[in-house]
Design an enzyme around this catalytic site. Structure first.
Site, PDB file in Angstrom:
ATOM      1  N   CYS A  69      -3.879  12.197  11.601  1.00 13.40           N
ATOM      2  CA  CYS A  69      -3.620  12.778  10.277  1.00 13.40           C
ATOM      3  C   CYS A  69      -1.988  12.335   9.887  1.00 13.40           C
ATOM      4  O   CYS A  69      -1.107  12.639  10.503  1.00 13.40           O
ATOM      5  CB  CYS A  69      -3.481  14.420  10.402  1.00 13.40           C
ATOM      6  SG  CYS A  69      -2.526  15.181   9.260  1.00 13.40           S
ATOM      7  N   CYS A  72       0.510  14.475   9.172  1.00 10.40           N
ATOM      8  CA  CYS A  72       1.196  15.273  10.246  1.00 10.40           C
ATOM      9  C   CYS A  72       2.185  14.568  10.898  1.00 10.40           C
ATOM     10  O   CYS A  72       3.240  15.058  11.353  1.00 10.40           O
ATOM     11  CB  CYS A  72       0.074  15.558  11.256  1.00 10.40           C
ATOM     12  SG  CYS A  72      -1.310  16.664  10.558  1.00 10.40           S
TER      13      CYS A  72
END
Ligand SMILES: [Zn+2]
Length: 141
Positions: A69, A72
């Site tokens: 991600c 993230c």
């Protein structure tokens, strides 16, 4: 005298009771000697997570993330900075949802990153989407 605050050791999960006035003095685990509040995010596996949250009276801010991600990964340095800034007030923990899919499912994590704030072991709020260090600190306050 202030009430002691219970804090779980990230290394051995022992519940330590720390006098509130000593929180800023680098308290150590009475069992294994690890630093209890080292100012770094704690990486927790699925089997550690709920024990850690249940045994920690300081607010716990959990980052449910995944290695693939992009947002993230972009948030990671901000999360580390927030952990440093909040070291004796909030415990910041990370849960890799790739390694703990059942835990993520149990908490109903549908988007990542999702940040969940626990107080006294109970979820009080959550938000999805990356935040910078300053916004994290305001959100967890
Ligand atoms: Zn310990």
């Amino acid at each position: 005298m202030s009430e002691p605050v219970q804090i779980a050791c990230a290394a051995c999960l022992t519940a330590n009771r720390v006098p509130a006035e000593r929180l800023a003095q680098d308290p150590k685990c009475g069992k294994c000697g690890a630093a209890l509040l080292d100012g770094a995010p704690v990486e927790l596996a699925a089997e550690q997570f709920e024990t850690f949250v249940r045994r920690t009276q300081l607010p716990v801010l959990a980052d449910f993330w995944a290695p693939w991600c992009g947002p993230c990964r972009a948030m990671a340095p901000h999360f580390e900075q927030a952990a440093q800034n909040l070291r004796d007030r909030v415990r910041l923990v990370k849960v890799n949802t790739e390694e703990a899919p059942q835990l993520a499912a149990r908490y109903g994590i549908r988007a990542i990153p999702t940040l969940v704030l626990f107080k006294d072991g109970v979820e009080v709020k959550r938000v999805s989407g990356a935040m910078d260090a300053g916004t994290l600190a305001q959100w967890a306050a």
